[in-house]
Motif scaffolding. Structure first.
Motif, mmCIF file in Angstrom:
data_model
loop_
_atom_site.group_PDB
_atom_site.id
_atom_site.type_symbol
_atom_site.label_atom_id
_atom_site.label_comp_id
_atom_site.label_asym_id
_atom_site.label_seq_id
_atom_site.Cartn_x
_atom_site.Cartn_y
_atom_site.Cartn_z
ATOM 1 N N PRO A 239 44.805 37.019 34.558
ATOM 2 C CA PRO A 239 43.360 37.240 34.736
ATOM 3 C C PRO A 239 42.583 35.948 34.543
ATOM 4 N N GLY A 240 41.333 35.942 34.993
ATOM 5 C CA GLY A 240 40.508 34.746 34.882
ATOM 6 C C GLY A 240 40.804 33.782 36.014
ATOM 7 N N GLY A 241 40.561 32.509 35.763
ATOM 8 C CA GLY A 241 40.888 31.491 36.754
ATOM 9 C C GLY A 241 39.807 31.214 37.770
ATOM 10 N N GLY A 242 38.599 31.735 37.561
ATOM 11 C CA GLY A 242 37.500 31.431 38.472
ATOM 12 C C GLY A 242 37.404 32.404 39.622
ATOM 13 N N GLU A 243 36.676 31.998 40.668
ATOM 14 C CA GLU A 243 36.432 32.858 41.816
ATOM 15 C C GLU A 243 37.436 32.600 42.929
ATOM 16 N N PHE A 244 37.830 33.689 43.599
ATOM 17 C CA PHE A 244 38.775 33.620 44.705
ATOM 18 C C PHE A 244 38.183 34.321 45.923
ATOM 19 N N LEU A 245 38.753 34.023 47.078
ATOM 20 C CA LEU A 245 38.465 34.799 48.275
ATOM 21 C C LEU A 245 39.678 35.692 48.504
ATOM 22 N N PHE A 246 39.540 36.970 48.217
ATOM 23 C CA PHE A 246 40.648 37.909 48.345
ATOM 24 C C PHE A 246 40.713 38.441 49.772
ATOM 25 N N THR A 247 41.900 38.367 50.362
ATOM 26 C CA THR A 247 42.151 39.003 51.651
ATOM 27 C C THR A 247 43.458 39.784 51.525
ATOM 28 N N GLY A 248 43.640 40.752 52.388
ATOM 29 C CA GLY A 248 44.890 41.502 52.301
ATOM 30 C C GLY A 248 44.922 42.690 53.222
ATOM 31 N N THR A 249 45.934 43.523 53.017
ATOM 32 C CA THR A 249 46.164 44.675 53.873
ATOM 33 C C THR A 249 46.202 45.955 53.035
ATOM 34 N N VAL A 250 45.970 47.069 53.698
ATOM 35 C CA VAL A 250 46.084 48.375 53.052
ATOM 36 C C VAL A 250 47.301 49.070 53.643
ATOM 37 N N ARG A 251 48.275 49.371 52.792
ATOM 38 C CA ARG A 251 49.514 49.997 53.228
ATOM 39 C C ARG A 251 49.692 51.311 52.500
ATOM 40 N N PHE A 252 49.734 52.410 53.266
ATOM 41 C CA PHE A 252 49.949 53.738 52.699
ATOM 42 C C PHE A 252 48.974 54.023 51.561
ATOM 43 N N GLY A 253 47.720 53.606 51.788
ATOM 44 C CA GLY A 253 46.655 53.887 50.837
ATOM 45 C C GLY A 253 46.533 52.905 49.691
ATOM 46 N N GLU A 254 47.412 51.895 49.629
ATOM 47 C CA GLU A 254 47.357 50.902 48.560
ATOM 48 C C GLU A 254 46.976 49.533 49.128
#
Length: 286
Positions: A239-254
């Motif tokens: 946890p922590g570490g500053g700000e990120f740009l999160f990107t990703g996929t949704v697989r089977f509801g997750e």
């Protein structure tokens, strides 16, 4: 002459055969029953599913079926897709193979299906050959799974990047912002270690896009969102570490994390791409 009772039973049997024998080439999901061809169990039925996601449910399996999973549009990019299936934890009664020009490779044994784990393979590896395992009592046997067609960016393990934990290249990073199921700016507030993955609780200060309800708003007066995103266990996220740009996929509801650069690094890269006319899509960075 048939008695009224026998006539009613025959009518019900015919209706059940009609309702279960659905082999449309355009459907996303299929439901069938081994009882409809129990007398000719050696026959192999062909099932065609032509959607990016759907499901299959085979009740009282006998004999075998071949499931052809294909996208509903013809494109050279389709050859680079992967197929992922997630069995129901109640799934049983069959072994699942990959069938490529008659050569079978075991993908999932009957006893392994109850784990409910996702299994992926390249669409080039063939169709699914689902063969019933002989049982004295088939009344409790149902083979069921969900499926999704996914980009080869996720590789054979569609729950994580093709090289787990390795940072994305600049080109992958810029493309991820345009094509991911979710794009958001925020920070990691908590990390929980699960059996085979890490679950990240993230707080979002800027939500650019989400395909499904990954992040939940904190309220009308609170312009923040929270959500949970999965990552491979070996990535050892903290946890922590500053700000990120999160990107990703949704697989089977997750939700699964894809490219996740530090926001300041993405900002620098994006502005350089804009100056060079190389940005694949527009991002509002104000």
């Amino acid at each position: 002459m048939l008695t009224p009772i026998l006539a009613s039973l025959l009518s019900l049997l015919l209706l059940s055969r009609i309702s279960f024998c659905q082999y449309s080439s355009d459907q996303c999901s299929w439901k069938g029953s081994g009882l409809t061809h129990e007398g000719h169990a050696r026959d192999v039925e062909q099932v065609y599913l032509r959607c990016s996601q759907g499901s299959l449910e085979w009740l009282y399996p006998t004999g075998a079926i071949i499931v052809n999973l294909r996208p509903n549009t013809a494109s050279p990019a389709a050859a680079r897709l992967s197929v992922c299936i997630k069995p129901s934890r109640d799934s049983s009664g069959t072994n699942i193979y990959l069938d490529r020009t008659g050569k079978l490779r075991l993908l999932l044994r009957e006893e392994d299906q109850a784990q409910g784990k996702v299994h992926c393979f390249s669409i080039q590896e063939g169709a699914l050959f689902i063969e019933a395992v002989p049982h004295m009592d088939i009344s409790r046997r149902i083979t069921a799974f969900q499926y999704e067609l996914v980009s080869d960016r996720l590789g054979v393990d569609a729950q994580s990047p093709s090289v787990p934990c390795q940072p994305c290249t600049d080109a992958e990073m810029l493309l991820a912002v345009c094509t991911s199921d979710f794009v958001a700016r925020g920070s990691i507030t908590r990390v929980e270690q699960e059996e085979e993955q890490s679950s990240l609780t993230v707080e979002i200060s800027r939500l650019y896009r989400q395909k499904t309800q990954v992040f939940v708003s904190g309220g009308v007066r609170v312009r923040t969102w929270t959500g949970r995103v999965k990552m491979p266990l070996q990535c050892r996220v903290k946890p922590g570490g500053g700000e990120f740009l999160f990107t990703g996929t949704v697989r089977f509801g997750e939700a699964w994390m894809g490219c996740a650069p530090r926001y300041k690094d993405f900002l620098r890269l994006y502005h350089e791409a804009v100056q060079q006319g190389a940005n694949p899509c527009h991002v509002d960075t104000d």
